[in-house]
Design an enzyme around this catalytic site. Structure first.
Site, short mmCIF file in Angstrom:
data_model
loop_
_atom_site.label_atom_id
_atom_site.label_comp_id
_atom_site.label_asym_id
_atom_site.label_seq_id
_atom_site.Cartn_x
_atom_site.Cartn_y
_atom_site.Cartn_z
N ARG A 81 15.29 -8.12 -17.56
CA ARG A 81 16.00 -8.53 -16.34
C ARG A 81 16.00 -10.05 -16.34
O ARG A 81 14.94 -10.68 -16.34
CB ARG A 81 15.29 -7.99 -15.09
CG ARG A 81 15.81 -8.63 -13.81
CD ARG A 81 15.34 -7.95 -12.56
NE ARG A 81 16.05 -6.69 -12.39
CZ ARG A 81 16.09 -6.00 -11.25
NH1 ARG A 81 15.45 -6.45 -10.18
NH2 ARG A 81 16.76 -4.86 -11.17
N HIS A 108 24.74 -4.70 -14.02
CA HIS A 108 23.54 -3.89 -13.72
C HIS A 108 23.83 -2.45 -14.18
O HIS A 108 23.95 -1.53 -13.36
CB HIS A 108 23.25 -3.96 -12.22
CG HIS A 108 21.87 -3.53 -11.85
ND1 HIS A 108 20.91 -3.14 -12.77
CD2 HIS A 108 21.25 -3.41 -10.62
CE1 HIS A 108 19.79 -2.82 -12.15
NE2 HIS A 108 19.97 -2.98 -10.85
N GLN A 122 21.76 0.75 -13.06
CA GLN A 122 21.99 1.16 -11.68
C GLN A 122 23.26 2.01 -11.56
O GLN A 122 23.28 3.02 -10.87
CB GLN A 122 22.11 -0.08 -10.77
CG GLN A 122 22.26 0.27 -9.31
CD GLN A 122 21.02 0.93 -8.73
OE1 GLN A 122 19.93 0.39 -8.84
NE2 GLN A 122 21.17 2.09 -8.10
N ASP A 167 26.34 -3.92 -1.47
CA ASP A 167 25.15 -4.57 -2.03
C ASP A 167 24.86 -5.80 -1.18
O ASP A 167 25.69 -6.20 -0.34
CB ASP A 167 25.44 -4.95 -3.50
CG ASP A 167 24.24 -5.45 -4.26
OD1 ASP A 167 23.10 -5.35 -3.76
OD2 ASP A 167 24.43 -5.96 -5.39
N CYS A 180 22.39 0.04 -3.96
CA CYS A 180 21.39 -0.01 -5.04
C CYS A 180 20.01 -0.36 -4.53
O CYS A 180 19.01 -0.08 -5.20
CB CYS A 180 21.84 -0.98 -6.13
SG CYS A 180 21.94 -2.70 -5.58
N ARG A 225 17.30 6.53 -10.78
CA ARG A 225 17.11 5.45 -11.77
C ARG A 225 16.18 5.95 -12.87
O ARG A 225 16.41 5.74 -14.06
CB ARG A 225 16.51 4.20 -11.10
CG ARG A 225 17.48 3.38 -10.27
CD ARG A 225 18.54 2.68 -11.11
NE ARG A 225 17.97 1.77 -12.09
CZ ARG A 225 17.59 0.51 -11.83
NH1 ARG A 225 17.75 0.00 -10.64
NH2 ARG A 225 17.08 -0.26 -12.79
#
Ligand code: CP
Ligand code: NVA
Length: 306
Positions: free
Chosen positions: A104, A131, A134, A220, A260, A288
């Site tokens: 990440r 991402h 996700q 988001d 998310c 996830r």
């Protein structure tokens, strides 16, 4: 086995994504039945975090242990990565000792440079641009709840960020449409999203219009990690991009809501939506782990016999 990475959603073909979703369902069933499944015994995953995380860390770490493997957790602060050791050198060293790396970080270029010098598969655990893990979880959750996402409409309300870009890649590959509504100045960029054409998305000025008739409404945070300096400016610009009950009402009657997480109730989403009956955010978060177990299995073992 040829070395594969998962740096963006489009690194896998449509058929490979379908395989991951099928395996995620099978692996999730085993987990729910307390059935031992240790295909990654003696394998090690290195997780490198240059940004904060709750879900990504727990899902990869728990998932790897459940498959019989182990993990090494590194952050910028507690490794030489924070003291300017070149990414290329770090990749060469780390990938001689572990079987898989999850990163990440900030720019997508960093993860690409790491992958270029890695002997083992590299997974994108979030960058400024994408991402993909996700979106794997989000689409798997949609399939669980409503069946195939092909031909469906996903409404994206908010920032043209890493999540939005990845939704666009997924739409192109899996055959659905994204209705995108962002404030001026925060639009999605087809080149950054890395998509071939504009056929799989439509832009709407009014977020309400983006939600009209949608099968899934998703949003988001207004300010992603790394953009904190823009917080105040963004709060003003995004004030009308809050998913509320009215937006859910104009979507299909059986529309789902996803986020998310982490979420800010009263900013990008009203509490009555995220905590309401159409929200599937907790399944989405749990998934996830299941999709990433399927992803790690695929990257290390290929298509195992079902
Ligand atoms: N959704 C997500 O990636 O959460 P974390 O930042 O907690 O990992
Ligand atoms: N767009 C958000 C997602 C967090 C999981 C960010 O990058 O901070």
């Amino acid at each position: 086995m040829a070395l594969r990475h998962f740096l963006q959603f489009s690194d896998f073909s449509t058929e490979e994504h379908e395989w991951i979703f099928r395996r995620a369902a099978a692996i999730k069933r085993k987990f729910k039945n307390y059935e031992k499944y240790h295909p990654l015994a003696d394998r090690t995953l290195a997780m490198i975090f240059e940004k904060a995380s709750t879900r990504t860390r727990v899902s990869f770490e728990a998932g790897m242990y459940q498959m019989g493997g182990s993990v090494v957790h590194l952050t910028t602060g507690d490794s030489q990565l924070g003291r300017a050791e070149p990414i290329e050198d770090s990749a060469k060293v780390i990938s001689r000792m572990v079987d898989l790396v999850m990163i990440r970080t900030y720019g997508q270029d960093k993860i690409e440079r790491f992958a270029e010098h890695s002997r083992v598969p590299v997974i994108n655990g979030l960058t400024n641009e994408f991402h993909p893990c996700q979106i794997l979880a989000d689409i798997f959750t949609y399939i669980e709840q409503r069946g195939s996402i092909r031909g469906r409409v996903v409404a994206w309300v908010g920032d043209g960020n890493n999540m939005a870009n990845t939704w666009l890649q997924a739409a192109e590959l899996l055959g659905f449409t994204v209705h995108v509504s962002t404030p001026t100045g925060y639009e999605v960029d087809q080149d950054i999203a890395g998509i071939r054409s504009s056929e799989s998305y439509k832009v709407f000025k009014d977020p309400m219009e983006a939600c009209r008739g949608a099968d899934l409404v998703t949003t988001d945070v207004w300010t992603s990690m790394g953009f904190e300096a823009e917080n105040e400016e963004r709060r003003k610009a995004f004030a009308d991009w809050c998913v509320d009950a009215e937006m859910m009402r104009v979507a299909k009657p059986d529309a789902l809501f996803m986020h998310c997480l982490p979420a800010h109730r009263g900013e990008e989403v009203e509490a009555e939506v995220i905590d309401g009956p159409q929200s599937v955010v907790w399944d989405e978060a749990e998934n996830r782990m299941h999709v990433q177990k399927a992803l790690m299995e695929f990257l290390l073992l290929g298509k195992v016999a079902e």
